[in-house]
Design a protein around this motif. Structure first.
Motif, PDB file in Angstrom:
ATOM      1  N   VAL A   1       0.838  -1.205   0.000  1.00 60.01           N
ATOM      2  CA  VAL A   1       0.000   0.000   0.000  1.00 60.01           C
ATOM      3  C   VAL A   1       0.872   1.253   0.000  1.00 60.01           C
ATOM      4  CG1 VAL A   1      -1.674   1.311   1.334  1.00 60.01           C
ATOM      5  CG2 VAL A   1      -1.963  -1.137   1.078  1.00 60.01           C
ATOM      6  N   VAL A   2       1.954   1.223   0.758  1.00 63.23           N
ATOM      7  CA  VAL A   2       2.849   2.382   0.806  1.00 63.23           C
ATOM      8  C   VAL A   2       3.507   2.602  -0.557  1.00 63.23           C
ATOM      9  CG1 VAL A   2       4.953   3.286   1.853  1.00 63.23           C
ATOM     10  CG2 VAL A   2       3.225   2.197   3.290  1.00 63.23           C
ATOM     11  N   VAL A   3       3.921   1.506  -1.210  1.00 61.37           N
ATOM     12  CA  VAL A   3       4.538   1.631  -2.539  1.00 61.37           C
ATOM     13  C   VAL A   3       3.529   2.157  -3.550  1.00 61.37           C
ATOM     14  CG1 VAL A   3       5.567   0.321  -4.433  1.00 61.37           C
ATOM     15  CG2 VAL A   3       6.294  -0.115  -2.087  1.00 61.37           C
ATOM     16  N   VAL A   4       2.295   1.682  -3.461  1.00 54.96           N
ATOM     17  CA  VAL A   4       1.249   2.193  -4.352  1.00 54.96           C
ATOM     18  C   VAL A   4       1.045   3.688  -4.130  1.00 54.96           C
ATOM     19  CG1 VAL A   4      -1.227   2.110  -4.841  1.00 54.96           C
ATOM     20  CG2 VAL A   4       0.079  -0.002  -4.679  1.00 54.96           C
ATOM     21  N   GLY A   5       1.093   4.108  -2.879  1.00 58.44           N
ATOM     22  CA  GLY A   5       0.967   5.536  -2.593  1.00 58.44           C
ATOM     23  C   GLY A   5       2.089   6.352  -3.215  1.00 58.44           C
ATOM     24  N   TYR A   6       3.318   5.822  -3.130  1.00 58.29           N
ATOM     25  CA  TYR A   6       4.444   6.548  -3.731  1.00 58.29           C
ATOM     26  C   TYR A   6       4.325   6.592  -5.253  1.00 58.29           C
ATOM     27  CZ  TYR A   6       9.114   7.601  -5.398  1.00 58.29           C
ATOM     28  OH  TYR A   6      10.172   8.151  -6.071  1.00 58.29           O
ATOM     29  N   LEU A   7       3.949   5.476  -5.870  1.00 56.20           N
ATOM     30  CA  LEU A   7       3.822   5.450  -7.331  1.00 56.20           C
ATOM     31  C   LEU A   7       2.685   6.352  -7.806  1.00 56.20           C
ATOM     32  CD1 LEU A   7       4.373   1.636  -8.022  1.00 56.20           C
ATOM     33  CD2 LEU A   7       6.006   3.507  -8.320  1.00 56.20           C
ATOM     34  N   ALA A   8       1.599   6.380  -7.051  1.00 58.03           N
ATOM     35  CA  ALA A   8       0.499   7.276  -7.419  1.00 58.03           C
ATOM     36  C   ALA A   8       0.930   8.735  -7.305  1.00 58.03           C
ATOM     37  CB  ALA A   8      -0.713   7.008  -6.532  1.00 58.03           C
ATOM     38  N   GLY A   9       1.684   9.043  -6.267  1.00 62.53           N
ATOM     39  CA  GLY A   9       2.180  10.411  -6.130  1.00 62.53           C
ATOM     40  C   GLY A   9       3.198  10.784  -7.182  1.00 62.53           C
ATOM     41  N   SER A  10       3.889   9.788  -7.743  1.00 63.69           N
ATOM     42  CA  SER A  10       4.912  10.057  -8.758  1.00 63.69           C
ATOM     43  C   SER A  10       4.328  10.430 -10.109  1.00 63.69           C
ATOM     44  CB  SER A  10       5.819   8.830  -8.919  1.00 63.69           C
ATOM     45  OG  SER A  10       6.543   8.584  -7.727  1.00 63.69           O
ATOM     46  N   VAL A  11       3.038  10.246 -10.284  1.00 60.05           N
ATOM     47  CA  VAL A  11       2.396  10.653 -11.539  1.00 60.05           C
ATOM     48  C   VAL A  11       2.249  12.172 -11.509  1.00 60.05           C
ATOM     49  CG1 VAL A  11       0.368  10.420 -13.002  1.00 60.05           C
ATOM     50  CG2 VAL A  11       1.198   8.453 -11.700  1.00 60.05           C
ATOM     51  N   CYS A  12       3.120  12.853 -12.218  1.00 61.63           N
ATOM     52  CA  CYS A  12       3.144  14.322 -12.190  1.00 61.63           C
ATOM     53  C   CYS A  12       2.050  14.849 -13.119  1.00 61.63           C
ATOM     54  CB  CYS A  12       4.514  14.834 -12.617  1.00 61.63           C
ATOM     55  SG  CYS A  12       4.744  16.591 -12.313  1.00 61.63           S
ATOM     56  N   SER A  13       0.949  15.229 -12.525  1.00 60.59           N
ATOM     57  CA  SER A  13      -0.210  15.645 -13.326  1.00 60.59           C
ATOM     58  C   SER A  13       0.046  16.945 -14.074  1.00 60.59           C
ATOM     59  CB  SER A  13      -1.428  15.797 -12.418  1.00 60.59           C
ATOM     60  OG  SER A  13      -1.148  16.689 -11.352  1.00 60.59           O
TER      61      SER A  13
ATOM     62  N   LEU B   1       2.383   9.897   3.710  1.00 59.86           N
ATOM     63  CA  LEU B   1       3.755  10.366   3.528  1.00 59.86           C
ATOM     64  C   LEU B   1       4.331   9.891   2.198  1.00 59.86           C
ATOM     65  CD1 LEU B   1       6.344  11.713   4.604  1.00 59.86           C
ATOM     66  CD2 LEU B   1       6.852   9.569   5.810  1.00 59.86           C
ATOM     67  N   ALA B   2       4.050   8.641   1.819  1.00 55.00           N
ATOM     68  CA  ALA B   2       4.575   8.103   0.564  1.00 55.00           C
ATOM     69  C   ALA B   2       3.988   8.839  -0.639  1.00 55.00           C
ATOM     70  CB  ALA B   2       4.263   6.610   0.479  1.00 55.00           C
ATOM     71  N   ALA B   3       2.696   9.157  -0.592  1.00 60.57           N
ATOM     72  CA  ALA B   3       2.080   9.873  -1.716  1.00 60.57           C
ATOM     73  C   ALA B   3       2.678  11.269  -1.869  1.00 60.57           C
ATOM     74  CB  ALA B   3       0.571   9.960  -1.509  1.00 60.57           C
ATOM     75  N   VAL B   4       2.903  11.945  -0.749  1.00 63.68           N
ATOM     76  CA  VAL B   4       3.492  13.287  -0.807  1.00 63.68           C
ATOM     77  C   VAL B   4       4.936  13.216  -1.300  1.00 63.68           C
ATOM     78  CG1 VAL B   4       4.116  15.306   0.562  1.00 63.68           C
ATOM     79  CG2 VAL B   4       1.938  14.163   0.965  1.00 63.68           C
ATOM     80  N   MET B   5       5.685  12.231  -0.832  1.00 63.64           N
ATOM     81  CA  MET B   5       7.066  12.081  -1.293  1.00 63.64           C
ATOM     82  C   MET B   5       7.122  11.734  -2.780  1.00 63.64           C
ATOM     83  SD  MET B   5       8.989  12.804   1.233  1.00 63.64           S
ATOM     84  CE  MET B   5      10.550  12.198   0.642  1.00 63.64           C
ATOM     85  N   GLY B   6       6.149  10.953  -3.248  1.00 63.25           N
ATOM     86  CA  GLY B   6       6.099  10.658  -4.674  1.00 63.25           C
ATOM     87  C   GLY B   6       5.844  11.905  -5.506  1.00 63.25           C
TER      88      GLY B   6
ATOM     89  N   TYR C   1       9.258  13.914  -5.269  1.00 63.14           N
ATOM     90  CA  TYR C   1      10.385  13.254  -5.937  1.00 63.14           C
ATOM     91  C   TYR C   1       9.851  12.095  -6.780  1.00 63.14           C
ATOM     92  CZ  TYR C   1      12.737  15.877  -2.276  1.00 63.14           C
ATOM     93  OH  TYR C   1      13.159  16.883  -1.438  1.00 63.14           O
ATOM     94  N   PRO C   2       9.225  12.411  -7.918  1.00 58.31           N
ATOM     95  CA  PRO C   2       8.594  11.353  -8.731  1.00 58.31           C
ATOM     96  C   PRO C   2       9.631  10.510  -9.461  1.00 58.31           C
ATOM     97  CG  PRO C   2       8.385  13.469  -9.817  1.00 58.31           C
ATOM     98  CD  PRO C   2       9.012  13.753  -8.484  1.00 58.31           C
ATOM     99  N   ILE C   3       9.455   9.219  -9.387  1.00 59.71           N
ATOM    100  CA  ILE C   3      10.390   8.310 -10.044  1.00 59.71           C
ATOM    101  C   ILE C   3      10.222   8.337 -11.558  1.00 59.71           C
ATOM    102  CG2 ILE C   3       8.849   6.319  -9.901  1.00 59.71           C
ATOM    103  CD1 ILE C   3      11.328   4.601  -9.299  1.00 59.71           C
ATOM    104  N   PHE C   4       9.037   8.713 -12.038  1.00 57.65           N
ATOM    105  CA  PHE C   4       8.774   8.715 -13.479  1.00 57.65           C
ATOM    106  C   PHE C   4       9.262   9.988 -14.170  1.00 57.65           C
ATOM    107  CE2 PHE C   4       5.035   6.317 -11.666  1.00 57.65           C
ATOM    108  CZ  PHE C   4       5.561   5.065 -11.924  1.00 57.65           C
ATOM    109  N   PHE C   5       9.619  11.006 -13.430  1.00 54.11           N
ATOM    110  CA  PHE C   5       9.997  12.290 -14.020  1.00 54.11           C
ATOM    111  C   PHE C   5      11.313  12.806 -13.449  1.00 54.11           C
ATOM    112  CE2 PHE C   5       5.419  11.959 -14.468  1.00 54.11           C
ATOM    113  CZ  PHE C   5       5.232  12.321 -15.793  1.00 54.11           C
ATOM    114  N   GLY C   6      12.243  11.898 -13.255  1.00 53.68           N
ATOM    115  CA  GLY C   6      13.585  12.299 -12.848  1.00 53.68           C
ATOM    116  C   GLY C   6      13.673  12.886 -11.459  1.00 53.68           C
ATOM    117  N   PHE C   7      12.758  12.522 -10.580  1.00 48.38           N
ATOM    118  CA  PHE C   7      12.755  12.971  -9.180  1.00 48.38           C
ATOM    119  C   PHE C   7      12.674  14.498  -9.065  1.00 48.38           C
ATOM    120  CE2 PHE C   7      14.928   8.875  -9.291  1.00 48.38           C
ATOM    121  CZ  PHE C   7      14.182   8.155  -8.369  1.00 48.38           C
ATOM    122  N   ARG C   8      12.058  15.122 -10.056  1.00 46.15           N
ATOM    123  CA  ARG C   8      11.835  16.571 -10.021  1.00 46.15           C
ATOM    124  C   ARG C   8      10.333  16.818  -9.973  1.00 46.15           C
ATOM    125  NH1 ARG C   8      14.628  19.537 -14.844  1.00 46.15           N
ATOM    126  NH2 ARG C   8      13.689  21.287 -13.707  1.00 46.15           N
ATOM    127  N   GLY C   9       9.833  17.066  -8.787  1.00 46.25           N
ATOM    128  CA  GLY C   9       8.396  17.219  -8.610  1.00 46.25           C
ATOM    129  C   GLY C   9       8.020  18.538  -7.980  1.00 46.25           C
ATOM    130  N   GLY C  10       6.776  18.586  -7.517  1.00 46.25           N
ATOM    131  CA  GLY C  10       6.244  19.805  -6.930  1.00 46.25           C
ATOM    132  C   GLY C  10       6.467  19.878  -5.433  1.00 46.25           C
TER     133      GLY C  10
END
Length: 291
Positions: free
Chosen positions: A10-22, A90-95, A98-107
């Motif tokens: 569940v925590v990993v899913v939260g991070y991956l969902a947060g990594s989707v840079c809308s 916390l995982a969703a906010v960290m995603g 620092y999104p894994i899909f966009f070079g760890f450059r997020g909001g």
């Protein structure tokens, strides 16, 4: 209660969902400038608002809230406890940061955190959103409203059930959001942070702009009326013009040829000159003969 593997899932899913840079996805779909390299270089709803307008910013804001809300709701459906739920937040906010899909450059994670707090406990999310609105309404600083509301979130959590267990992950969320707003904090101290404008002022500006446009249009119409040329006289019909032309022209009569008349003076002069020439020739011939 979930087992350890399901909690980790569940925590990993939260991070991956947060990594989707809308913000980046919306900008690519609608051919907008990349918010990571233009404007404030922050892929969030506020930067998209400045770059593209309210419609696209609303889409980004809704997507950011949902990617924090949905993983927490999924964890609740699977029967996760308060600690797993708070770490999923916390995982969703960290995603988002620092999104894994966009070079760890997020909001900066404010909207995603609000969505996660709504999923964690509805009253917690309402208190955080209300704090943001109050600070933004009175002080007109979006960054300051985000900082105050996120700092207050772990303390609000103490008033909900199992809030003490949720306090550490929420406290880390507040710390990371403060770190992401470090440039805004320096601008706030230097009084260089731009203020936000609400709909009332924008409506007034739009109304005044439309009134000015209407006044300009009326002035242009009046100027065109005053400078318009006088109406021209009606043209004569073509039939009358043709009739007048026919009257002027004279048709030659059939079978008669007209010869140009030569004036009498010119004919008399021509006959005299020819007679003089013949007399001179005859006199010259007689003078040449021998006597």
């Amino acid at each position: 209660m979930l087992s350890g593997l399901l909690s980790l899932f569940v925590v990993v899913v939260g991070y991956l969902a947060g990594s989707v840079c809308s913000a980046v996805i919306v900008s690519r779909i609608f051919s907008l400038p990349d918010p990571r390299i233009t404007g404030s270089q922050n892929p969030g709803a506020t930067n998209v608002l400045r770059l593209a307008g309210k419609k696209y910013a609303a889409i980004v804001l809704l997507a950011d809230v949902l990617k924090g809300l949905l993983p927490v709701l999924l964890a609740q459906l699977l029967g996760a406890g308060p600690i797993t739920l708070s770490f999923t937040c916390l995982a969703a906010v960290m995603g988002h940061m620092y999104p894994i899909f966009f070079g760890f450059r997020g909001g900066k994670g404010v909207a995603t955190a609000m969505g996660a707090f709504l999923g964690l406990h509805f009253m917690l999310g309402v208190l955080v959103i209300a704090t943001w609105l109050l600070v933004a309404n009175f002080l007109r600083y979006s960054s300051l409203a985000s900082i105050v509301s996120m700092v207050m979130a772990p303390w609000y959590a103490l008033f909900i059930p199992n809030g003490l267990l949720m306090f550490p992950p929420l406290f880390f969320i507040a710390l990371f959001i403060l770190y992401k707003h470090r440039d805004n904090i320096t601008r706030l101290i230097d009084r260089q942070e731009p203020k936000i404008q609400f709909s009332r002022s924008s409506l007034r500006e739009e109304i005044s702009a439309t009134l000015l446009e209407e006044e300009k249009e009326q002035e242009l119409e009046q100027a065109q009326i005053t400078t318009a040329p006088p109406p021209s006289l009606p043209a004569e019909p073509a039939s009358t013009a043709k009739a007048e032309v026919k009257k002027v022209r004279k048709k030659p009569t059939a079978g008669k040829t007209t010869t140009p008349k030569v004036p009498k003076k010119t004919t008399d002069k021509a006959s005299k000159t020819s007679a003089d020439k013949t007399s001179k020739k005859s006199s010259s011939k007689t003078a040449k003969k021998p006597s």
